[in-house]
Design a protein around this motif. Sequence first.
Motif, PDB file in Angstrom:
ATOM      1  N   THR A   1       0.846  -1.191   0.000  1.00 19.16           N
ATOM      2  CA  THR A   1       0.000   0.000   0.000  1.00 19.16           C
ATOM      3  C   THR A   1       0.883   1.244   0.000  1.00 19.16           C
ATOM      4  O   THR A   1       1.768   1.388   0.851  1.00 19.16           O
ATOM      5  CB  THR A   1      -0.914   0.054   1.242  1.00 19.16           C
ATOM      6  OG1 THR A   1      -1.670  -1.155   1.319  1.00 19.16           O
ATOM      7  CG2 THR A   1      -1.866   1.234   1.152  1.00 19.16           C
ATOM      8  N   LEU A   2       0.657   2.125  -0.955  1.00 16.95           N
ATOM      9  CA  LEU A   2       1.298   3.432  -0.944  1.00 16.95           C
ATOM     10  C   LEU A   2       0.465   4.339  -0.045  1.00 16.95           C
ATOM     11  O   LEU A   2      -0.687   4.645  -0.346  1.00 16.95           O
ATOM     12  CB  LEU A   2       1.363   4.018  -2.354  1.00 16.95           C
ATOM     13  CG  LEU A   2       1.927   5.443  -2.470  1.00 16.95           C
ATOM     14  CD1 LEU A   2       3.382   5.489  -2.026  1.00 16.95           C
ATOM     15  CD2 LEU A   2       1.781   5.964  -3.905  1.00 16.95           C
ATOM     16  N   LEU A   3       1.039   4.762   1.061  1.00 22.68           N
ATOM     17  CA  LEU A   3       0.303   5.539   2.054  1.00 22.68           C
ATOM     18  C   LEU A   3       0.338   7.028   1.770  1.00 22.68           C
ATOM     19  O   LEU A   3      -0.653   7.738   1.994  1.00 22.68           O
ATOM     20  CB  LEU A   3       0.868   5.269   3.450  1.00 22.68           C
ATOM     21  CG  LEU A   3       0.815   3.815   3.920  1.00 22.68           C
ATOM     22  CD1 LEU A   3       1.552   3.662   5.248  1.00 22.68           C
ATOM     23  CD2 LEU A   3      -0.621   3.337   4.039  1.00 22.68           C
ATOM     24  N   ASP A   4       1.465   7.526   1.262  1.00 21.95           N
ATOM     25  CA  ASP A   4       1.603   8.952   0.985  1.00 21.95           C
ATOM     26  C   ASP A   4       2.881   9.163   0.184  1.00 21.95           C
ATOM     27  O   ASP A   4       3.734   8.280   0.086  1.00 21.95           O
ATOM     28  CB  ASP A   4       1.649   9.745   2.299  1.00 21.95           C
ATOM     29  CG  ASP A   4       1.399  11.243   2.093  1.00 21.95           C
ATOM     30  OD1 ASP A   4       0.944  11.622   0.986  1.00 21.95           O
ATOM     31  OD2 ASP A   4       1.647  12.013   3.029  1.00 21.95           O
ATOM     32  N   SER A   5       3.002  10.362  -0.387  1.00 26.12           N
ATOM     33  CA  SER A   5       4.220  10.735  -1.104  1.00 26.12           C
ATOM     34  C   SER A   5       4.361  12.245  -1.065  1.00 26.12           C
ATOM     35  O   SER A   5       3.395  12.980  -0.846  1.00 26.12           O
ATOM     36  CB  SER A   5       4.175  10.231  -2.555  1.00 26.12           C
ATOM     37  OG  SER A   5       3.075  10.795  -3.254  1.00 26.12           O
TER      38      SER A   5
ATOM     39  N   GLU B   1       5.413   3.885   2.479  1.00 25.71           N
ATOM     40  CA  GLU B   1       4.819   2.643   2.006  1.00 25.71           C
ATOM     41  C   GLU B   1       4.602   1.655   3.148  1.00 25.71           C
ATOM     42  O   GLU B   1       5.370   1.624   4.103  1.00 25.71           O
ATOM     43  CB  GLU B   1       5.738   1.982   0.975  1.00 25.71           C
ATOM     44  CG  GLU B   1       6.117   2.857  -0.193  1.00 25.71           C
ATOM     45  CD  GLU B   1       7.311   2.316  -0.952  1.00 25.71           C
ATOM     46  OE1 GLU B   1       7.122   1.903  -2.113  1.00 25.71           O
ATOM     47  OE2 GLU B   1       8.422   2.291  -0.375  1.00 25.71           O
ATOM     48  N   ASN B   2       3.555   0.838   2.992  1.00 23.48           N
ATOM     49  CA  ASN B   2       3.352  -0.326   3.839  1.00 23.48           C
ATOM     50  C   ASN B   2       3.573  -1.552   2.958  1.00 23.48           C
ATOM     51  O   ASN B   2       2.805  -1.814   2.041  1.00 23.48           O
ATOM     52  CB  ASN B   2       1.938  -0.332   4.432  1.00 23.48           C
ATOM     53  CG  ASN B   2       1.734  -1.471   5.422  1.00 23.48           C
ATOM     54  OD1 ASN B   2       2.240  -2.573   5.250  1.00 23.48           O
ATOM     55  ND2 ASN B   2       0.964  -1.204   6.459  1.00 23.48           N
TER      56      ASN B   2
ATOM     57  N   ILE C   1       9.903  -5.452  -6.279  1.00 22.13           N
ATOM     58  CA  ILE C   1       8.587  -5.199  -6.860  1.00 22.13           C
ATOM     59  C   ILE C   1       8.484  -3.719  -7.193  1.00 22.13           C
ATOM     60  O   ILE C   1       8.928  -2.869  -6.420  1.00 22.13           O
ATOM     61  CB  ILE C   1       7.444  -5.609  -5.894  1.00 22.13           C
ATOM     62  CG1 ILE C   1       6.075  -5.401  -6.555  1.00 22.13           C
ATOM     63  CG2 ILE C   1       7.539  -4.874  -4.574  1.00 22.13           C
ATOM     64  CD1 ILE C   1       4.912  -5.902  -5.707  1.00 22.13           C
ATOM     65  N   PHE C   2       7.956  -3.430  -8.379  1.00 25.11           N
ATOM     66  CA  PHE C   2       7.606  -2.065  -8.743  1.00 25.11           C
ATOM     67  C   PHE C   2       6.075  -2.010  -8.742  1.00 25.11           C
ATOM     68  O   PHE C   2       5.423  -2.444  -9.694  1.00 25.11           O
ATOM     69  CB  PHE C   2       8.182  -1.690 -10.110  1.00 25.11           C
ATOM     70  CG  PHE C   2       9.684  -1.575 -10.110  1.00 25.11           C
ATOM     71  CD1 PHE C   2      10.315  -0.570  -9.392  1.00 25.11           C
ATOM     72  CD2 PHE C   2      10.461  -2.479 -10.820  1.00 25.11           C
ATOM     73  CE1 PHE C   2      11.703  -0.458  -9.390  1.00 25.11           C
ATOM     74  CE2 PHE C   2      11.847  -2.377 -10.819  1.00 25.11           C
ATOM     75  CZ  PHE C   2      12.464  -1.363 -10.099  1.00 25.11           C
ATOM     76  N   ALA C   3       5.521  -1.480  -7.665  1.00 26.03           N
ATOM     77  CA  ALA C   3       4.073  -1.534  -7.476  1.00 26.03           C
ATOM     78  C   ALA C   3       3.305  -0.777  -8.546  1.00 26.03           C
ATOM     79  O   ALA C   3       2.154  -1.101  -8.841  1.00 26.03           O
ATOM     80  CB  ALA C   3       3.714  -0.980  -6.098  1.00 26.03           C
ATOM     81  N   GLU C   4       3.960   0.220  -9.163  1.00 25.96           N
ATOM     82  CA  GLU C   4       3.270   0.995 -10.197  1.00 25.96           C
ATOM     83  C   GLU C   4       2.997   0.176 -11.458  1.00 25.96           C
ATOM     84  O   GLU C   4       2.260   0.616 -12.348  1.00 25.96           O
ATOM     85  CB  GLU C   4       4.090   2.237 -10.559  1.00 25.96           C
ATOM     86  CG  GLU C   4       5.457   1.979 -11.170  1.00 25.96           C
ATOM     87  CD  GLU C   4       6.564   1.841 -10.149  1.00 25.96           C
ATOM     88  OE1 GLU C   4       7.743   2.019 -10.532  1.00 25.96           O
ATOM     89  OE2 GLU C   4       6.268   1.543  -8.969  1.00 25.96           O
TER      90      GLU C   4
ATOM     91  N   THR D   1      12.293  -9.342 -11.450  1.00 29.33           N
ATOM     92  CA  THR D   1      11.868 -10.457 -10.595  1.00 29.33           C
ATOM     93  C   THR D   1      10.578 -11.129 -11.065  1.00 29.33           C
ATOM     94  O   THR D   1      10.014 -11.945 -10.350  1.00 29.33           O
ATOM     95  CB  THR D   1      11.689  -9.979  -9.141  1.00 29.33           C
ATOM     96  OG1 THR D   1      10.756  -8.901  -9.111  1.00 29.33           O
ATOM     97  CG2 THR D   1      13.014  -9.524  -8.560  1.00 29.33           C
ATOM     98  N   GLY D   2      10.110 -10.774 -12.258  1.00 30.12           N
ATOM     99  CA  GLY D   2       9.114 -11.611 -12.913  1.00 30.12           C
ATOM    100  C   GLY D   2       7.659 -11.266 -12.742  1.00 30.12           C
ATOM    101  O   GLY D   2       6.807 -12.085 -13.093  1.00 30.12           O
ATOM    102  N   GLY D   3       7.327 -10.078 -12.242  1.00 36.90           N
ATOM    103  CA  GLY D   3       5.917  -9.746 -12.097  1.00 36.90           C
ATOM    104  C   GLY D   3       5.148  -9.871 -13.396  1.00 36.90           C
ATOM    105  O   GLY D   3       4.059 -10.466 -13.447  1.00 36.90           O
ATOM    106  N   SER D   4       5.700  -9.346 -14.483  1.00 34.55           N
ATOM    107  CA  SER D   4       5.031  -9.425 -15.789  1.00 34.55           C
ATOM    108  C   SER D   4       5.026 -10.850 -16.324  1.00 34.55           C
ATOM    109  O   SER D   4       4.043 -11.286 -16.935  1.00 34.55           O
ATOM    110  CB  SER D   4       5.718  -8.490 -16.789  1.00 34.55           C
ATOM    111  OG  SER D   4       5.552  -7.137 -16.421  1.00 34.55           O
TER     112      SER D   4
END
Length: 233
Positions: free
Chosen positions: A6-10, A17-18, A89-92, A117-120
């Motif tokens: 979870t992106l909490l703020d920026s 991030e959490n 991981i690139f959450a975006e 790391t293979g997300g796609s």
Amino acid sequence: MNNTYTLLDSGNFKKLENVGGHLMVRPCPQACWTPSLPKHEWNKAKDIYLRSSKGGGNWKFNTLPEQWEIEYLQQKMIIRPTNFGHLGIFAEAASNWEWLKEKSNPNVKALNMFAYTGGSSLAMAKGGAQVTHLDAAKGIVDWARLNANANDIANIRWIVDDANRFLDREIRRGNKYDALVMDPPSYGRGTKGEIWKIEDDIMPYLERCKAVMSDKPAFILFTCHTPILPLKS
């Protein structure tokens, strides 16, 4: 859920991030705005990546384990805090994963290059595609294989090689792909010390990609994290 991302703020060039229950702050060069949450919320993060003005950086660790697992968009991903601030991981990329899974089917032969790391790769495999996962770093490919094992995915072909050298071999062999996924870095090194500079190499690389595309391509996904790309003619 505490086992997800979870992106909490920026803001102020950072992000809060959490990540699987671990609160952390990492650099975010594009976040030039003011944070939404008050400072005391940011201060709850005990794990901070500090970037050096000379390049690189280091973690200020208080709570992070060596690795842990999260579930993000129905994909299990193993998280490891690296010495360059990445987590595996690139959450975006979440919307990309959803799109790739939707576009994939057993008739699609897909090549994922600079595949990290293979997300796609996992998303396409879950959609039924025949996936080749390519990265020049053996440790990163090993990490991707662990992610595949965590998701009970076995239909991925793993390749550790320089992208251009692999493409040249595929061109000579006459091998074709219905789908190409690529996320080239600004700078990198191949398995035999090859130097990759995106401003010099991207156009010849794309010509190679064109040569391995099938006559009826299913899709192409190109992502890039280089803010300014001065292409050379």
